[in-house]
Motif scaffolding. Structure first.
Motif: not given
Length: 335
Positions: A54-59, A114-117, A199-201, A208-211
């Motif tokens: 998910q971190l890779i996807a956020c990028y 954390v990836i569930i947001a 941090a994602i924001l 990415s946060l919306a994703y």
């Protein structure tokens, strides 16, 4: 509006839930089942893998157009986030590090969360173990829909709306019907989550946060993997209150489909639940089960015999609390 649900109340039962008695019968006949008890030593790696994906996807989605973000959130990110929710389900039973290290389990749950947001790991555990211990209890089991849900969502159209809104009902129902004091671990869970979201924001931007958020919401509603919410305990056949699913999506959902087996033996991690059925097939082969979560969602919406009221419910009894059965954060352990 479509067909109206024929039920106007829950299915009231005056007998005990079936899992404790079946557990005793299975252990008496097949004591080797106890060898399956324990934890999943690979859980840390599974959680870490999903977090990394998910971190890779956020990028990669930080500059993607909104239609692509929504599509990816539904087809990819939401599946991973839902799988993480089910990893947290396993962790709530202390199946990552075992019952001897409860705090390690709580920490891993917070990290995976954390990836569930949205913070949910600690709060989920508080209510989920009661769902096991007091299945169907009108006051204790917050997996049961409320009376209001049964009244409002009783047609084909409104049941479809209810499925879309299921993430909100699932999350908010316990807070309104059975509120509990906020614990220190919940504060930590929320603080870690807010820090991660910020941090994602900061590093990847709002898309990415919306994703992450959209994926979590969509994958808990009308989505194939969300079919387990309905398949597990909604009464598709009169007299049966728990159903297993034996289909391919178990591979990405920690075998949560083996739900009769899970309720019979919550101390066995998902990776070993199929072995329970292999050892004691005669206890499960004649129970009604599902083969498609997508079909479960379709039947829930279109079948007039099924709706929020299609759950087995029991009158509440006084609950004795034994201090020896309290977990590290003050919650009762599942039996």
């Amino acid at each position: 509006m479509g067909s109206t649900v024929s039920r106007d109340d829950f299915e009231w039962s005056y007998s005990e839930e079936p899992h404790a008695s079946r557990r005793k019968l299975i252990l008496a006949k097949y004591p080797q089942v106890k060898k399956l008890f324990g934890h999943d030593s690979n859980m840390v790696y599974k959680v870490g893998f999903m977090l990394t994906l998910q971190l890779i996807a956020c990028y990669f989605v930080q500059d993607a157009p909104w239609p692509v973000i929504i599509l990816l959130a539904y087809c990819f990110g939401g599946v991973i986030n839902h799988s993480m929710m089910l990893a947290i389900h396993e962790i709530s039973h202390n199946l990552a590090f075992g019952h001897s290290r409860p705090l390690h389990n709580r920490i891993l749950g917070i990290v995976g969360n954390v990836i569930i947001a949205v913070p949910m790991s600690i709060s989920f555990k508080k209510y989920h173990l009661e769902h096991h211990k007091y299945q169907g209890n009108e006051e204790m089991d917050m997996d049961l829909p409320s009376k209001m849900e049964g009244v409002l969502f009783h047609t084909t159209f409104t049941k479809c709306i209810w499925l879309f809104l299921q993430p909100f009902f699932y999350a908010l129902r316990p807070l309104f019907l059975r509120p509990k004091p906020v614990t220190g671990l919940e504060i930590i869970n929320t603080t870690v989550q807010i820090t991660f979201d910020l941090a994602i924001l900061y590093f990847f931007g709002g898309r990415s946060l919306a994703y992450l958020m959209i994926g979590s919401l969509l994958a808990m509603g009308i989505h194939p993997v969300a079919g387990h919410f309905i398949s597990e305990h909604y009464m598709f056949k009169k007299g049966y209150e728990t159903y297993s699913y034996y289909g391919p999506l178990n591979a990405i959902t920690f075998n949560v489909g083996y739900h009769n087996e899970h309720h019979d033996f919550p101390n066995i991690p998902g990776c070993r639940l199929p072995k329970v059925r292999e050892i004691a097939p005669e206890f499960y082969e004649n129970l009604p089960s599902h083969s498609s979560w997508s079909r479960v969602l379709y039947d829930f919406v279109t079948d007039p015999d099924i709706g929020p009221y299609a759950r087995v419910k029991r009158r509440s009894k006084p609950i004795p609390i034994n201090p020896a059965n309290l977990d590290v954060d003050g919650d009762t352990k599942a039996e």
